[in-house]
Design an enzyme around this catalytic site. Structure first.
Site, short mmCIF file in Angstrom:
data_model
loop_
_atom_site.label_atom_id
_atom_site.label_comp_id
_atom_site.label_asym_id
_atom_site.label_seq_id
_atom_site.Cartn_x
_atom_site.Cartn_y
_atom_site.Cartn_z
N GLY A 11 -31.40 175.42 70.72
CA GLY A 11 -31.42 174.19 71.51
C GLY A 11 -30.83 174.39 72.90
O GLY A 11 -31.35 173.87 73.90
N GLU A 71 -32.10 167.79 68.62
CA GLU A 71 -31.35 167.47 67.39
C GLU A 71 -30.90 168.80 66.80
O GLU A 71 -31.73 169.59 66.35
CB GLU A 71 -32.24 166.72 66.40
CG GLU A 71 -32.64 165.33 66.84
CD GLU A 71 -31.46 164.39 66.99
OE1 GLU A 71 -30.40 164.65 66.38
OE2 GLU A 71 -31.58 163.42 67.73
N GLU A 76 -21.31 176.20 61.73
CA GLU A 76 -22.35 175.81 60.79
C GLU A 76 -22.80 177.03 59.99
O GLU A 76 -23.26 178.01 60.56
CB GLU A 76 -23.55 175.20 61.53
CG GLU A 76 -24.59 174.65 60.57
CD GLU A 76 -25.83 174.09 61.25
OE1 GLU A 76 -26.43 174.81 62.07
OE2 GLU A 76 -26.20 172.95 60.95
N LYS A 85 -45.66 172.72 67.24
CA LYS A 85 -45.33 174.08 66.80
C LYS A 85 -44.29 174.01 65.68
O LYS A 85 -43.13 173.70 65.92
CB LYS A 85 -44.75 174.91 67.95
CG LYS A 85 -44.55 176.37 67.52
CD LYS A 85 -43.31 176.96 68.12
CE LYS A 85 -42.24 177.43 67.19
NZ LYS A 85 -42.51 178.03 65.94
N CYS A 119 -29.17 169.43 57.81
CA CYS A 119 -28.34 169.27 59.00
C CYS A 119 -27.17 168.34 58.72
O CYS A 119 -26.12 168.43 59.33
CB CYS A 119 -29.16 168.75 60.17
SG CYS A 119 -30.12 167.30 59.74
N GLY A 170 -33.51 171.94 65.64
CA GLY A 170 -33.24 173.31 65.21
C GLY A 170 -31.78 173.64 65.45
O GLY A 170 -30.93 172.75 65.56
N SER A 171 -31.52 174.93 65.57
CA SER A 171 -30.12 175.36 65.70
C SER A 171 -29.60 175.07 67.10
O SER A 171 -30.37 174.97 68.07
CB SER A 171 -30.03 176.86 65.42
OG SER A 171 -30.76 177.55 66.39
P1 NAD Z 1 -34.23 177.43 64.77
O1 NAD Z 1 -33.49 177.01 65.98
O2 NAD Z 1 -34.17 178.86 64.39
O3 NAD Z 1 -35.78 177.09 64.92
C1 NAD Z 1 -36.26 175.78 65.18
C2 NAD Z 1 -37.63 175.87 65.83
O4 NAD Z 1 -37.50 176.43 67.13
C3 NAD Z 1 -38.62 176.76 65.09
O5 NAD Z 1 -39.91 176.19 65.16
C4 NAD Z 1 -38.55 178.05 65.90
O6 NAD Z 1 -39.72 178.84 65.77
C5 NAD Z 1 -38.40 177.49 67.29
N1 NAD Z 1 -37.85 178.42 68.28
C6 NAD Z 1 -37.04 179.48 68.08
N2 NAD Z 1 -36.74 180.08 69.25
C7 NAD Z 1 -37.36 179.37 70.23
C8 NAD Z 1 -37.44 179.46 71.64
N3 NAD Z 1 -36.82 180.42 72.30
N4 NAD Z 1 -38.16 178.53 72.31
C9 NAD Z 1 -38.77 177.53 71.67
N5 NAD Z 1 -38.75 177.39 70.32
C10 NAD Z 1 -38.06 178.29 69.60
O7 NAD Z 1 -33.72 176.49 63.58
P2 NAD Z 1 -34.12 176.53 62.04
O8 NAD Z 1 -33.45 177.69 61.38
O9 NAD Z 1 -35.59 176.37 61.86
O10 NAD Z 1 -33.44 175.18 61.51
C11 NAD Z 1 -32.12 175.08 61.09
C12 NAD Z 1 -31.27 174.40 62.14
O11 NAD Z 1 -31.81 173.11 62.43
C13 NAD Z 1 -29.84 174.13 61.69
O12 NAD Z 1 -28.95 174.45 62.73
C14 NAD Z 1 -29.83 172.63 61.42
O13 NAD Z 1 -28.56 172.01 61.54
C15 NAD Z 1 -30.78 172.14 62.45
N6 NAD Z 1 -31.30 170.83 62.09
C16 NAD Z 1 -30.85 169.76 62.78
C17 NAD Z 1 -31.30 168.49 62.45
C18 NAD Z 1 -30.83 167.27 63.21
O14 NAD Z 1 -31.49 166.26 63.16
N7 NAD Z 1 -29.73 167.34 63.93
C19 NAD Z 1 -32.21 168.33 61.40
C20 NAD Z 1 -32.64 169.47 60.71
C21 NAD Z 1 -32.19 170.72 61.07
#
Ligand code: NAD
Length: 500
Positions: free
Chosen positions: A239, A256, A390, A181, A290, A234-235
């Site tokens: 997470g 992550e 962040e 996804k 990130c 993701g965020s």
């Molecule tokens: P996000 O958390 O908004 O979304 C990430 C993914 O999760 C998307 O596919 C989203 O549709 C899905 N999602 C959202 N709500 C969900 C839920 N309730 N259940 C399951 N899945 C859900 O993050 P984003 O805006 O896409 O990405 C940016 C964030 O990612 C930043 O905080 C960044 O630091 C982090 N990031 C971390 C790394 C790392 O390796 N540490 C790498 C890249 C990005």
């Protein structure tokens, strides 16, 4: 083969080796953040019913995929990596159009996907466990890795090809099938990847793609009892929610999450080099990595000098569509991201001295995009909001300190722990910093970004939950260990009893 067309195409889900519409019939649009009038495509708003079908397909494909020798699985990964290399420019242009990072960086993103495909293809011939001596005579002891079954892959938009590949390549070479996804801000990138995976020869059902909202598709993946492992990037907010949900189901989960990465500049640093490293790390991908540098912790003795250099160079950065090769800084990904950056910049006005930037950029060609001027605040305290949270945009806080110890305390005084760097010419100080940073990645005399795929990638503290991507350790997320004892003595031998 999909071409990136001017007219929006409606794309489909990929389930059991076929491109299909979602059962709900609804779609959503992905738009170009540099010009929101440009609709990149329409995508299926997947539902839990689509996830259930994808899981069923992954489950049916699982026995044969597990039984395929790992080197043979690796050969399909090689073919996929080669196809990505062949289509690199097309993939990079689609990525820039869909999520905004400038072309040079988009090419790098695709290259990371190629690199991990080749690395993990090689793991098909290694995947090593241990063979160790037994405590008892005529007994053989060893450990092997085995796949978990179905892996759920949930990814962000900011590395829309690299991150899915970082997750899917180790999952697949280890013998898992996947339900993928992607972020709703980068579904075209995911679709193009899966098209190439299909062409590379992954059997039907081994890779399944379900686009759609996190709350619908993401939660259905976390909740599905047949998905044994979920790898999420993701965020931290998302997470944490996923962690609670998966914890109730005792599901293996790799997280992550966010970062607040610091560059430390000591008074013996090469300030020109530090300026290069900081600008690339702070404003590359418009601060949306990130590993982006959002804090510069600098010895007071050279702080004003460094800030003057940063300001002069920031002034020369060109904003615009990343498809224009002369552009340095692309747009933010969407309207909420721009609003969030704006809110933090307003907070920053009370927490530091605004050196440059501080506003949206809307003139001329930028009028229809989510552009924000690269922004620097000087004189920020280590515990200020903009130095702690962040922001995920082109906003840099400069934090003056006195000496190494104070710098290291400030660097570690955040809840995140992804990457950190130090600029110094003193080898002893460099080694102290390698020891002292509380982060998963450390750079000496370089910025905070630029991971290579054969070393582990991930963060300490609230950046994750202890798993790592990339490197051979990425296999740990997607395999179970099995310890095996073979007794060929022909009699009962009791460990810890008959050998005392
Ligand atoms: P996000 O958390 O908004 O979304 C990430 C993914 O999760 C998307 O596919 C989203 O549709 C899905 N999602 C959202 N709500 C969900 C839920 N309730 N259940 C399951 N899945 C859900 O993050 P984003 O805006 O896409 O990405 C940016 C964030 O990612 C930043 O905080 C960044 O630091 C982090 N990031 C971390 C790394 C790392 O390796 N540490 C790498 C890249 C990005």
């Amino acid at each position: 083969m999909t071409e990136v067309a001017a007219d929006p195409t409606t794309y489909q889900l990929f389930i059991a080796g076929r491109w299909v519409d979602g059962v709900g019939g609804a779609t959503f649009e992905s738009v170009n953040p540099a010009d929101t009038r440009d609709v990149v495509g329409r995508f299926q708003a997947g539902t839990p019913a689509d996830v259930a079908m994808a899981v069923r397909a992954a489950d049916m494909a699982s026995p044969a995929w597990k039984a395929t020798p790992a080197p043979k699985r690796g050969e399909i990964l090689y073919r996929f990596g080669a196809l990505m290399a062949q289509h690199k420019e097309r993939l990079a242009r689609a990525m820039t159009r869909e999520m905004g990072k400038v072309l040079a960086e988009a090419r790098g993103d695709v290259q990371e996907g190629i690199d991990i495909a080749f690395l993990m293809a090689g793991e098909g011939r290694r995947m090593s466990g241990d063979t160790v001596p037994s405590e008892l005579p005529d007994k053989w002891a060893m450990s092997i890795r085995q796949p978990l079954g179905i892996a759920g892959i949930v990814t962000p938009w900011n590395f829309p090809m690299a991150i899915p590949c970082w997750k899917m390549m180790p999952a697949l070479v280890a013998g898992n099938t996947v339900v993928f996804k992607p972020s709703s801000d980068a579904p075209l990138c995911a679709t193009l990847l899966v098209e190439l995976m299909d062409e590379a020869g992954f059997p039907a059902g081994v890779v399944n793609l379900v686009t759609g909202a996190g709350g619908d598709v993401g939660n259905a993946i976390i909740d599905n009892p047949d998905i044994r492992v979920v790898s999420f990037t993701g965020s931290s907010e998302t997470g944490r929610a996923i962690g609670e949900r998966a914890g109730r189901r005792l599901k293996r989960l790799s997280l992550e999450l966010g970062g607040k990465n610091a560059v430390v500049v000591l008074k013996d640093a090469d300030l020109d080099l530090a300026t290069d490293g900081i600008l690339w790390s702070a404003f590359g991908t418009t601060g949306q990595r990130c590993t982006a540098c959002s804090r510069v912790i600098v010895d007071r003795a050279v702080a004003d000098d460094l800030v003057a250099r940063l300001e002069a160079r920031t002034r020369t950065l060109k904003l615009g569509s990343g498809l224009d090769e002369t552009v340095d800084v692309g747009p933010l990904v969407n309207a909420p991201a721009a609003a969030k950056v704006e809110r933090y910049v307003e907070t920053g006005r009370h927490e530091g001295e605004l050196v440059i930037g501080g506003a949206r950029a809307t003139g001329g060609d930028l009028a229809h995009g989510h552009f924000f001027a690269p922004t620097i605040f000087h004189g920020v305290a280590p515990m200020a909001t903009i130095a702690q949270e962040e922001i995920f945009g082109p906003v840099l806080s400069v934090i003056p300190v006195d000496g190494y110890d104070e710098a290291m305390t400030a660097a570690n005084q955040v809840k995140f722990g992804l990457s950190a760097s130090v600029f110094t010419r003193d080898v002893n100080t460099a080694f102290r910093a390698m020891r002292d940073f509380e982060t998963g990645i450390v750079y000496i005399n370089a910025g905070t970004t630029g991971a290579e795929t054969h070393l582990p990638f991930g963060g300490w503290k609230d950046t994750g939950n202890g798993h790592r991507e990339a490197g051979h350790v990425a296999l740990d997320t997607f395999t179970e260990w099995k310890a095996i004892y073979v007794d060929f003595s022909g009699k009962l031998q009791r460990a810890q009893i008959d050998n005392q």
